[in-house]
Design an enzyme around this catalytic site. Structure first.
Site, PDB file in Angstrom:
ATOM      1  N   ILE A  82       8.506   3.856   0.132  1.00  0.00           N
ATOM      2  CA  ILE A  82       8.040   5.410   1.059  1.00  0.00           C
ATOM      3  C   ILE A  82       8.818   5.986   0.137  1.00  0.00           C
ATOM      4  O   ILE A  82       9.796   6.395  -0.457  1.00  0.00           O
ATOM      5  CB  ILE A  82       8.585   5.819   2.545  1.00  0.00           C
ATOM      6  CG1 ILE A  82       7.911   4.914   2.646  1.00  0.00           C
ATOM      7  CG2 ILE A  82       8.113   6.850   2.261  1.00  0.00           C
ATOM      8  CD1 ILE A  82       6.754   4.925   3.046  1.00  0.00           C
ATOM      9  N   LYS A  83       8.085   7.127  -0.925  1.00  0.00           N
ATOM     10  CA  LYS A  83       8.601   8.676  -1.907  1.00  0.00           C
ATOM     11  C   LYS A  83       9.041   9.791  -1.528  1.00  0.00           C
ATOM     12  O   LYS A  83       8.341  10.349  -0.380  1.00  0.00           O
ATOM     13  CB  LYS A  83       7.373   8.408  -3.153  1.00  0.00           C
ATOM     14  CG  LYS A  83       8.037   8.660  -4.014  1.00  0.00           C
ATOM     15  CD  LYS A  83       6.958   8.747  -5.542  1.00  0.00           C
ATOM     16  CE  LYS A  83       7.600   9.053  -6.605  1.00  0.00           C
ATOM     17  NZ  LYS A  83       6.206   9.353  -7.892  1.00  0.00           N
TER      18      LYS A  83
END
Length: 215
Positions: A82-83
């Protein structure tokens, strides 16, 4: 240093994957928007092509929503990272997601201290932006060098992803500076393959062979 590709274009990913060098993919909302497709659909297809870390970015700006979006994206595939953007709310979200075993990539890093905070919050990766720093007159590679030295000095396991890569020299400099990963546009990967002396050498070998055997 591992090679990631920075794109959401499935055809580019497919072509680069055939080279046998890819260890992962990074995407962002701008890259997804270029494709004009649903983010989950794109990410699912990317995961079917590359067996490695696939960064998918949240759109929210508040911690609770970042966490909610992150959990949903993480359900798509075990390789999803997850960025999260570097900000106060982002750090809070990283802490929560990390406590749940969800890997995170903190993006938009422009200083070593931002990288330190992200790492201590529990980020699996930090992404310093080389090209954008170059654009304002600050050598982007310096931040990679500083982060790598700082992480090594303090035994920090968070991996560095050199991002905003514009040319092959950014890749070389990142490798020499101690970056764990460079995420590279497809056109730059193709530039890395080429060298004029390689092309000239291949041409000469073929000419010599054909001349010797009257081909």
């Amino acid at each position: 240093m591992k090679i990631f590709i920075d794109t959401a274009n499935v055809e580019e990913i497919r072509k680069a994957s055939k080279l046998g060098v890819l260890a992962g993919v990074t995407t962002n909302p701008s890259l997804i928007a270029k494709e004009g497709r649903d983010i989950k659909e794109v990410i699912e297809e990317i995961c079917s092509i590359v067996d490695g870390s696939i960064s998918a970015e949240v759109m929210a700006l508040e911690c609770d929503e970042m966490v909610r979006e992150g959990r949903e994206l993480a359900k798509i595939h075990k390789n999803i990272v997850i960025k999260i953007p570097m900000c106060e709310e982002g750090l809070k979200a990283v802490k929560v997601l990390a406590s749940e075993g969800i890997r995170t990539n903190v993006t938009l890093i422009f200083s070593p201290l931002q990288a330190l905070l992200a790492a201590r919050a529990g980020a699996s990766f930090v992404s310093p932006f080389l090209g954008r720093l170059d654009d304002i007159g600050n050598p982007g590679i310096e931040i990679v060098t500083q982060i790598a030295e700082m992480f090594a000095l303090h035994g920090i396991d968070t991996e560095i992803i050199s991002a905003s890569v514009r040319n092959p020299m950014h890749v070389l400099d990142s490798a020499m500076a101690g970056s764990h990963i460079a995420t590279i546009p497809y056109n730059v990967i193709l530039q890395m393959v080429k060298h004029p002396l390689t092309d000239a050498g291949m041409k000469k070998f073929i000419e010599d062979y054909n001349k010797a055997f009257n081909k």
